[in-house]
Design a protein around this motif. Structure first.
Motif, short mmCIF file in Angstrom:
data_model
loop_
_atom_site.label_atom_id
_atom_site.label_comp_id
_atom_site.label_asym_id
_atom_site.label_seq_id
_atom_site.Cartn_x
_atom_site.Cartn_y
_atom_site.Cartn_z
N ALA A 19 -1.32 -11.93 -7.84
CA ALA A 19 -2.78 -11.81 -7.89
C ALA A 19 -3.32 -10.82 -6.88
O ALA A 19 -4.41 -10.26 -7.08
CB ALA A 19 -3.42 -13.18 -7.66
N VAL A 20 -2.60 -10.56 -5.80
CA VAL A 20 -3.10 -9.71 -4.72
C VAL A 20 -2.30 -8.42 -4.70
O VAL A 20 -1.06 -8.44 -4.64
CB VAL A 20 -3.01 -10.42 -3.36
N ALA A 21 -2.99 -7.29 -4.72
CA ALA A 21 -2.32 -5.99 -4.77
C ALA A 21 -1.69 -5.63 -3.44
O ALA A 21 -0.63 -4.99 -3.40
CB ALA A 21 -3.31 -4.92 -5.21
N GLU A 22 -2.32 -5.99 -2.33
CA GLU A 22 -1.83 -5.62 -1.00
C GLU A 22 -1.70 -6.88 -0.14
O GLU A 22 -2.55 -7.17 0.71
CB GLU A 22 -2.76 -4.60 -0.35
N PRO A 23 -0.65 -7.66 -0.36
CA PRO A 23 -0.53 -8.95 0.34
C PRO A 23 -0.40 -8.82 1.85
O PRO A 23 -0.74 -9.76 2.57
CB PRO A 23 0.73 -9.56 -0.28
#
Length: 230
Positions: free
Chosen positions: A45-49
């Protein structure tokens, strides 16, 4: 004249051993995916964790019980242990495994934050290699601790002491475990579906073997009765 096809034919015992290994790996893959499902969903869900280290650090802690259950399942003597043994191991060890994962994740997080702050400024940059080594040893110690949990009745303090000593004493296996973990993460990242169905169980098996090498060097006959390694 010998038939090449006959020379390639495996014995029944060899086939049984191969299918037993495949069975264990598939069960461990499924267990690890389900146990780490919140983390996997977050990563999707998150592009840049890396911008949310605390959030993903908390999700990473949830992987501890799944890894401990995987190690316990891979240690089963049955040639094809049923899936319920994985579930039983998870329920039995989840509290202590969660505590181990929380401590390791927190300490590694502190070290990574220090590295990010110091790597481009002297004299702090001189400490970066030491911090990297400490982070590697912490990850290896966590792996040893999770492997030791199902096989001993030691308290968490004793488990931590033995695991740290094993990680330092068998530093070469610590490096191997780190490389295996990194390669597994890269493969899963490049091909998520194929990677999740094949890689996690193989990586857990290799890391378990490394942890066994590290722990066997400490004379576990002494460790199991609660005495510190010498």
């Amino acid at each position: 004249m010998n038939d090449p096809a006959r020379r390639l034919t495996l014995s029944a015992d060899t086939w049984d051993l191969l299918w037993s290994f495949v069975h264990r790996i598939l069960v461990v893959n499924l267990g690890l995916v389900l146990g780490c499902l919140p983390l996997l969903i977050g990563l999707l869900a998150v592009a840049e964790p890396w911008r949310y280290p605390i959030f993903f650090g908390l999700l990473a802690v949830l992987a501890g019980p799944a890894v401990a259950a995987a190690f316990s399942y891979l240690n089963e003597e049955d040639s094809r242990p049923p899936v319920r043994l994985f579930v039983r191991a998870y329920r039995r060890h989840w509290r202590r495994a969660l505590a181990v994962a929380a401590v390791v994740t927190a300490l590694v997080g502190v070290l990574v934050a220090d590295i990010a702050m110091l790597y481009d400024a002297m004299p702090g940059a001189a400490l970066v290699p030491l911090l990297v080594v400490l982070a590697v040893l912490l990850v290896s110690a966590g792996s040893c601790a999770l492997a030791l949990l199902p096989d001993s009745n030691l308290g968490l303090r004793s488990v931590a002491r033995v695991a740290v000593y094993a990680a330092v004493r068998g530093w070469q296996w610590s490096l191997v475990s780190l490389v295996v973990a990194v390669v597994a993460l890269v493969l899963v990242n490049q091909a998520p579906l194929l990677g999740l169905t094949t890689v996690p169980g193989c990586a857990a098996w290799v890391m378990l073997i490394n942890a066994r090498f590290q722990l066997n060097a400490l004379s576990l006959s002494v460790v199991r009765v609660g005495q510190p390694p010498v």
